[in-house]
Scaffold this motif. Sequence first.
Motif, PDB file in Angstrom:
ATOM      1  N   MET A   9      -2.324  10.190   1.989  1.00  0.00           N
ATOM      2  CA  MET A   9      -2.164  10.045   3.440  1.00  0.00           C
ATOM      3  C   MET A   9      -1.844   8.593   3.752  1.00  0.00           C
ATOM      4  SD  MET A   9      -5.323  12.287   4.892  1.00  0.00           S
ATOM      5  CE  MET A   9      -5.454  14.041   4.597  1.00  0.00           C
ATOM      6  N   ASP A  10      -0.681   8.387   4.376  1.00  0.00           N
ATOM      7  CA  ASP A  10      -0.271   7.019   4.692  1.00  0.00           C
ATOM      8  C   ASP A  10      -0.532   6.736   6.169  1.00  0.00           C
ATOM      9  OD1 ASP A  10       0.788   4.532   4.778  1.00  0.00           O
ATOM     10  OD2 ASP A  10       2.735   5.069   3.929  1.00  0.00           O
ATOM     11  N   GLU A  11      -1.600   6.034   6.457  1.00  0.00           N
ATOM     12  CA  GLU A  11      -2.002   5.723   7.829  1.00  0.00           C
ATOM     13  C   GLU A  11      -1.871   6.944   8.731  1.00  0.00           C
ATOM     14  OE1 GLU A  11      -0.516   2.045   9.426  1.00  0.00           O
ATOM     15  OE2 GLU A  11       0.214   1.446   7.446  1.00  0.00           O
ATOM     16  N   PRO A  12      -2.571   8.034   8.405  1.00  0.00           N
ATOM     17  CA  PRO A  12      -2.341   9.284   9.138  1.00  0.00           C
ATOM     18  C   PRO A  12      -2.815   9.212  10.579  1.00  0.00           C
ATOM     19  CG  PRO A  12      -4.234   9.508   7.709  1.00  0.00           C
ATOM     20  CD  PRO A  12      -3.632   8.169   7.401  1.00  0.00           C
TER      21      PRO A  12
ATOM     22  N   LYS B 110       0.835  -1.212   0.000  1.00  0.00           N
ATOM     23  CA  LYS B 110       0.000   0.000   0.000  1.00  0.00           C
ATOM     24  C   LYS B 110       0.871   1.264   0.000  1.00  0.00           C
ATOM     25  CE  LYS B 110      -1.786  -1.131   3.948  1.00  0.00           C
ATOM     26  NZ  LYS B 110      -1.147  -2.392   4.320  1.00  0.00           N
ATOM     27  N   SER B 111       1.826   1.294   0.940  1.00  0.00           N
ATOM     28  CA  SER B 111       2.680   2.494   1.024  1.00  0.00           C
ATOM     29  C   SER B 111       3.507   2.641  -0.244  1.00  0.00           C
ATOM     30  CB  SER B 111       3.613   2.405   2.221  1.00  0.00           C
ATOM     31  OG  SER B 111       2.869   2.278   3.395  1.00  0.00           O
ATOM     32  N   THR B 112       4.004   1.539  -0.725  1.00  0.00           N
ATOM     33  CA  THR B 112       4.803   1.577  -1.945  1.00  0.00           C
ATOM     34  C   THR B 112       3.990   2.197  -3.080  1.00  0.00           C
ATOM     35  OG1 THR B 112       5.950  -0.412  -1.252  1.00  0.00           O
ATOM     36  CG2 THR B 112       6.087   0.160  -3.578  1.00  0.00           C
TER      37      THR B 112
END
Lengths: 290, 251, 301
Positions: free
Chosen positions: B171-174, B43-45
């Motif tokens: 937004m990465d797991e904000p 996901k982050s990638t």
Amino acid sequence: MNNEELKRLKKRKMLNSVMHGIFLACTLFGVIVLAVLMIDILRKGLPWLSFDFLKNFPSRFPKKSGIYPALLGSLWVILLTAIIAFPIGVGTAIYLEEYAEDNRFTEFIKLNIANLAGVPSIIYGMLGLAVFVRLFSMGRTILAASFTMAILILPIIIIASQEAIKSVPSSLKQASYALGTTKWQTVTGVIIPYALPGILTGSILAISRALGEAAPLIVVGALAYVSFIPKGPFDQFTVLPIQIFNWAGMPKKEFQDVAAAGIIVLLVILLGVNSVAIILRNKYQIRMKD
Amino acid sequence: MEPILSIRNLNFYYGEHKALKDVNMDIYKNNVTAFIGPSGCGKSTFLRTLNRMNDFIENVKVEGNIIYEGKDIYSKEMEPVELRRRIGMVFQKPNPFPKTIYENIVYGLRKNGVNKKEVLDEVVEKTLKAVALYDEVKDKIHKSALELSGGQQQRLCIARAIAMQPDVVLMDEPTSALDPISTMKIEELVLELKKDYTIIIVTHSMQQAARISDYTAFFLNGEVVEYDETSKIFSNPRDKRTEDYITGRFG
Amino acid sequence: MRRIEFEGKERMNRLEKAVKIILTTLGLISIFTTIGIIFSLFEETFMFFKEVSIVEFLTGTKWTPLIEPTHFGVLPLVAGTMLIVVIAGLISIPLGLGSAIYLSEYAPKKVRKFLKPILEVLAGVPSIVYGYFALTAITPLIRNIFPETSVYNALSAGIAVGIMTIPLVSSMSEDAMMAVPDSLRNGAYALGATKLEVTKDVVIPTAMSSIVASFILAISRAVGETMIVAMAAGSTPKLTINPLESIQTMTGYIVQISMGDVPYGSLAYKTLFAVGTLLFLITFILNVISRHFVRKYRRAY
Ligand SMILES: Nc1ncnc2c1ncn2[C@@H]1O[C@H](COP(=O)(O)OP(=O)(O)OP(=O)(O)O)[C@@H](O)[C@H]1O
Ligand SMILES: [Mg+2]
């Protein structure tokens, strides 16, 4: 446990305590030497220390001798050294940490800098003599001395700055990049402000190293006896450590005490410079809350 | 509806390791899109490929196309710096700069040559209001941002991102580092922000995805297993693996 | 909200390119420095060896470049340097290692916090001050014990160089010992070992290569140390192992010549560079060996 074993255990514990004492003594040796050295110098030098000593020229008579030209010479050299070495050192560190690609060539530069840090200071004097004094015909001037000193402390500044730059959290760099900034903008916006205390501390330590150095400047050609005030980068000069060296080598016994007074002046300056480093570090210390 | 980002046949490699496999997706304007999936599924990638933050990782390779405003963002015409200005990002851990609140918000603007005080003042006020932080911090705008609580810091980071007036905010797991109240505030904020921005959010919370997103993509081992309207994904998943994951029967 | 106008990216890009070029140039300065050192040393050295055979230089046992008949055997200077190095090593290595062991293994946290900065001060004192101390305090002390000692002598200078390099050995060795994970220590404690045994059997062997590196670095520093030997060791090039005699080191010779008025370009002037080159090569090799040991230690983890 039988008797035999108990005895052995006791012996082992004994040995441990004895060695504990010896290790402590080793550490205290350094502390004691430092104390003796300081007391010795203060005892010999303090009686000779006066306002006149600070503003007089050197003289054949110990009582009239002063340190003024050497003091000014040191200040000139150190000022120019800092001006030359600081931007180059920090720039190199930024290049190595942020710009240079991770390849053989960069490795080579880093290795080279580590090697330069281990070269004896007197060799830098010979470099200064051949390159700045002769090749660039600067002569035996403050300018040549400053370039020589700058090259000498460059590796220290570079290595300290690299460490400081490495300590910048990558989350901050990423935050900056994610706002659409270029590399240089991130360097000036985040990296330098964050790394500045470390960079300054390392640079000031390097400067204080240069303040105490005599050997390279002897080779570059600082004068043994100066009866004028250096007014600019193109004047001849002497510096505090060389003046002290001269006094210490004079046949008249009193001059040795004059040298001690000179050492006190030098040490006070070093103390001042290092305090500045500590104050700067504490003032600008920026820590991320976790 | 017109997509703002179109991802076509995207593969991504960390060295030999293929972290994204043939991803195809359209991201729609003024919607909230959520990425869900187990840890390490990419996901982050994927999120980082969208604003080229992966450029900073060494030894990576991108294949395929990501079309933004008719241009491939990995093509020569696209300046990554420019791209990141238009596609902002908020990270998992709040990462305000060790500067004042004010300087945090205007950082990106200043760096991009905007220095007029009236403009900056206006932006600071508007963005602080937009992230519902204004009332809490209006007296300490010129104090260090590090004095804020974690939740406030994260909202400040969002403010910092939207101060650039981006089109898209990633937004990465904000909220993963935040308490429930702060999480709720940020969720409300996301719903508010989607009027002006397109938002893509990675989350580990199924409820969060269900509450705030319009579209949801389920990732597994670098593949998009299912991508659809959130309501469909949660009420009527097509794929068995999606169903297993959202009902908690997974792994 | 009003739409903000951003600066064009043209200017940004140009600045970025300029910065990169400037910084790359700065990065090259260190290389130029090295080239400069090699060039400035080797050129005159080369000229020197046109007049004096390299064999005489390296194997000759008489060094009288300024007095007729001139001899250019560098061994007396090397021997003088060696004598200083040995004396200094006998002081800095055991005391430095002892301090490192105490600070890393035995000292309570508070004591350590107090003592460590003091050792750092010791490292920050300029060498001229140690030279002065050797000449005015250590030498008289030695002459009290051994009246036949000459005013300038290797022992006094060697002791001062040793004191100066203690912090080098102690801080580098201590860092290496502190880096030994506690799990290794606990393994030995669990077998009933005393602290001394843990230190001797676990900590030191694990940190060994870095400790050795610190020794070599201290030796290299002693080889290159100048002001202390110029002030206290004398200026008599001599093949001797008697530490109470006046000697001359390579660095001491360079200082002596630099202070006198040797005409530029004369053979005596060129000796400066021949000796300098030898000094450079010796310290360079020592530093390379030292780094080799450090790397070995790093790889062990
Ligand atoms: N910098 C990197 N270098 C090499 N491999 C990486 C890197 N970052 C991530 N990976 C690998 O790529 C895969 C996907 O990682 P990614 O961080 O995108 O997962 P994620 O879905 O965000 O997980 P999480 O939910 O834990 O954040 C993982 O196998 C991970 O190990
Ligand atoms: Mg992730």
